[in-house]
Design a protein around this motif. Structure first.
Motif, mmCIF file in Angstrom:
data_model
loop_
_atom_site.group_PDB
_atom_site.id
_atom_site.type_symbol
_atom_site.label_atom_id
_atom_site.label_comp_id
_atom_site.label_asym_id
_atom_site.label_seq_id
_atom_site.Cartn_x
_atom_site.Cartn_y
_atom_site.Cartn_z
ATOM 1 N N LEU A 49 0.822 -1.030 -0.097
ATOM 2 C CA LEU A 49 0.028 0.128 0.100
ATOM 3 C C LEU A 49 0.893 1.458 -0.159
ATOM 4 N N PHE A 50 1.831 1.421 0.700
ATOM 5 C CA PHE A 50 2.942 2.321 0.781
ATOM 6 C C PHE A 50 3.566 2.664 -0.794
ATOM 7 N N LYS A 51 3.789 1.777 -1.460
ATOM 8 C CA LYS A 51 4.472 1.916 -2.696
ATOM 9 C C LYS A 51 3.234 2.271 -3.693
ATOM 10 N N LEU A 52 2.203 1.862 -3.354
ATOM 11 C CA LEU A 52 1.178 2.252 -4.153
ATOM 12 C C LEU A 52 0.788 3.691 -4.094
ATOM 13 N N LEU A 53 0.598 4.010 -2.870
ATOM 14 C CA LEU A 53 0.344 5.656 -2.523
ATOM 15 C C LEU A 53 1.360 6.459 -3.057
ATOM 16 N N ALA A 54 2.722 5.867 -2.774
ATOM 17 C CA ALA A 54 3.803 6.878 -3.449
ATOM 18 C C ALA A 54 4.153 6.675 -4.815
ATOM 19 N N GLY A 55 3.423 6.138 -5.582
ATOM 20 C CA GLY A 55 3.288 5.916 -7.156
ATOM 21 C C GLY A 55 4.736 4.971 -7.538
ATOM 22 N N LEU A 56 5.074 4.199 -6.632
ATOM 23 C CA LEU A 56 6.405 3.342 -7.060
ATOM 24 C C LEU A 56 5.810 2.230 -7.912
ATOM 25 N N ILE A 57 4.685 1.565 -7.582
ATOM 26 C CA ILE A 57 4.065 0.726 -8.465
ATOM 27 C C ILE A 57 2.815 0.851 -8.768
ATOM 28 N N THR A 58 2.082 0.189 -10.038
ATOM 29 C CA THR A 58 0.999 0.686 -10.778
ATOM 30 C C THR A 58 0.035 -0.207 -9.989
ATOM 31 N N PRO A 59 -1.137 0.579 -9.701
ATOM 32 C CA PRO A 59 -2.286 -0.365 -9.297
ATOM 33 C C PRO A 59 -2.970 -1.319 -10.331
ATOM 34 N N SER A 60 -3.331 -2.447 -9.827
ATOM 35 C CA SER A 60 -4.020 -3.490 -10.444
ATOM 36 C C SER A 60 -5.640 -2.799 -10.941
ATOM 37 N N ARG A 61 -5.925 -2.192 -9.976
ATOM 38 C CA ARG A 61 -7.102 -1.325 -10.157
ATOM 39 C C ARG A 61 -7.206 -0.175 -9.308
ATOM 40 N N GLY A 62 -8.136 0.680 -9.524
ATOM 41 C CA GLY A 62 -8.151 1.974 -8.679
ATOM 42 C C GLY A 62 -6.967 2.819 -9.408
ATOM 43 N N VAL A 63 -7.182 4.053 -8.449
ATOM 44 C CA VAL A 63 -6.280 5.211 -8.883
ATOM 45 C C VAL A 63 -5.737 6.023 -7.519
ATOM 46 N N VAL A 64 -4.440 6.396 -7.512
ATOM 47 C CA VAL A 64 -4.015 7.453 -6.548
ATOM 48 C C VAL A 64 -3.931 8.637 -6.943
ATOM 49 N N ARG A 65 -4.325 9.668 -6.274
ATOM 50 C CA ARG A 65 -4.287 11.208 -6.744
ATOM 51 C C ARG A 65 -3.588 11.748 -5.616
ATOM 52 N N LEU A 66 -2.930 12.778 -6.039
ATOM 53 C CA LEU A 66 -2.185 13.975 -5.464
ATOM 54 C C LEU A 66 -3.083 15.237 -5.695
ATOM 55 N N ASP A 67 -3.538 15.689 -4.920
ATOM 56 C CA ASP A 67 -4.278 16.945 -5.202
ATOM 57 C C ASP A 67 -5.300 16.903 -6.471
ATOM 58 N N GLY A 68 -5.925 15.800 -6.346
ATOM 59 C CA GLY A 68 -6.693 15.528 -7.531
ATOM 60 C C GLY A 68 -6.215 14.982 -8.820
ATOM 61 N N LEU A 69 -4.907 15.092 -8.750
ATOM 62 C CA LEU A 69 -4.348 14.487 -10.166
ATOM 63 C C LEU A 69 -3.613 13.009 -9.959
ATOM 64 N N PRO A 70 -4.107 12.258 -11.360
ATOM 65 C CA PRO A 70 -3.472 10.791 -11.026
ATOM 66 C C PRO A 70 -1.878 10.603 -10.982
#
Length: 311
Positions: A49-70
Motif C-alpha cells: 500500500l505504501f508503494k501504491l500511495l507513493a506511486g512506485l508501483i502501478t495499481p491493478s485497479r483503482g487510482v492514487v491521486r495527489l491534489d486531484g491528479l493521478p
C-alpha cells in the motif's frame, strides 16, 4: 510548509495483486497534513500500500491521486514525494556526506545550496559526527537515520517512512520520533508504517489500520474506538467519594454502566467516549465532586487493533 495549500493524497478503490495473491484489495482512504500511522501486522499489505500511495508501483485497479491528479500520470508530482524504504542497498564505499551530496545534487538543488543542505540533513538526524565515515561501517541504526535524511534530500512535502525505527537504539529512536513530529509540525504529510503498536502511539494518534490487505479503519484512535459499539470504552475515575460519583454518573448520557472497585475508584463504561469526555467537566462541576485522576483503560491502539481484527 506552514501556510502552503493543504495536501490531499487519496486512494480510490486501489488494489494490487501478484498472480493469484491479493496483496491489497479495494482500499480507499484520504490523507492530509501531519503524521499518520499505517498500522498492520507483518504481511498485512503495508509495504505494498505504501508503494501504491507513493506511486512506485502501478495499481491493478483503482487510482492514487495527489491534489486531484493521478500520481502515475504526472511525473512532475514525484518531486513532492520522499520515500524511506524498510530495506536498503546503500553504497558502502561512499561516506554519509558523499551519499547525501550526490542525492541533493541529483534533486536539482542549486550548487551554492548543496553543501548547506547536506549539513542541515546531517545535523537534523544526528549524523554530523559520522558524516565522513564510509557507509559500509555504519550500524543498522545509523543506516536507518541516513535513509530518513535521504528521503528529505529534495525537500518534499509528502514523506513515506516504512518501518523507520527498525534497528535503532533507544536514544536514536527518541531522536527519530522527535524528527518525525517536527516534520508533521512543519505542515508536511508524513505517513509512517509499523507493526509495533507502541511505536505508532508515540508518533501519532491518527492511524490507518490495514489487515489482510484491507483498510479496516482510519482516523483518530478515539474516534475509531467509538465506532466499535460491542466494546464500550472503559474509563477509570478516582474520587474520595466514589459512591456519590457513581450514583451521579450513572444518570448521565452515554454511560452504559458504572461500578466501584473498593479503592476510591469508579469504573465507567461508555458507548461514546468523545461525547462523554466533552460533557464530563461540566458534569463534575455540577456535582460538586472532586476527581483526582481520570484514565481511559482501553483507548489505545492495542485494544482497537484487537477489537477490529477479533484477535
Amino acid at each position: 510548509m506552514i501556510g502552503s495549500p493543504p495536501v490531499r493524497l487519496e486512494a480510490d478503490e486501489v488494489g494490487k495483486w501478484f498472480g493469484e495473491v491479493v496483496a491489497v484489495g479495494r482500499c480507499s482512504l484520504e490523507v492530509g497534513r501531519g503524521v499518520v500511522g499505517l498500522l498492520g501486522q507483518n504481511g498485512a499489505g503495508k509495504t505494498t500500500l505504501f508503494k501504491l500511495l507513493a506511486g512506485l508501483i502501478t495499481p491493478s485497479r483503482g487510482v492514487v491521486r495527489l491534489d486531484g491528479l493521478p500520481l502515475r500520470d504526472h511525473v512532475g508530482l514525484y518531486r513532492r514525494v520522499g520515500f524511506c524504504p524498510e530495506s536498503d542497498a546503500l553504497p558502502g564505499w561512499l561516506t554519509g556526506r558523499e551519499f547525501l551530496t550526490m542525492l541533493v545534487r541529483l534533486a536539482g538543488v542549486p550548487s551554492e545550496r548543496v553543501k548547506p543542505r547536506v549539513g542541515e540533513l546531517l545535523e537534523r538526524f544526528a549524523l554530523t559526527g559520522a558524516a565522513n565515515r564510509r557507509l559500509g561501517g555504519y550500524s543498522k541504526g545509523m543506516r536507518q537515520k541516513l535513509k530518513l535524511a535521504q528521503a528529505l534530500a529534495h525537500d518534499p512535502d509528502i514523506l513515506f517512512m516504512d518501518e523507520p525505527l527498525n534497528g535503532m537504539d533507544p536514544v536514536s529512536r527518541r531522536d527519530a520520533i522527535g524528527a518525525i513530529h517536527a516534520l508533521g509540525d512543519e505542515g508536511r504529510t508524513v505517513l509512517v508504517s509499523s507493526h509495533i503498536l507502541p511505536e505508532v502511539e508515540e508518533m501519532t494518534r491518527r492511524i490507518v489500520l490495514i489487515h489482510r490487505g484491507k483498510v479496516l479503519a482510519e482516523g483518530d484512535v478515539t474516534e475509531i474506538r467509538d465506532l466499535i459499539p460491542e466494546h464500550p470504552t472503559v474509563v477509570s475515575l478516582r474520587c474520595e467519594r466514589p459512591r456519590e460519583l457513581a450514583s451521579f454518573l450513572v444518570r448521565q448520557d452515554h454511560v452504559m454502566g458504572v461500578e466501584c472497585d473498593g479503592q476510591d475508584r469508579v469504573v465507567v463504561r461508555t458507548d461514546h467516549a468523545l461525547a462523554f469526555y466533552r460533557a464530563l467537566p461540566g458534569q463534575l462541576l455540577a456535582s460538586g465532586l472532586a476527581v483526582e485522576e481520570i484514565h481511559t483503560l482501553d483507548d489505545n491502539l492495542e485494544s482497537v487493533f484487537s477489537y477490529l481484527t477479533d484477535d
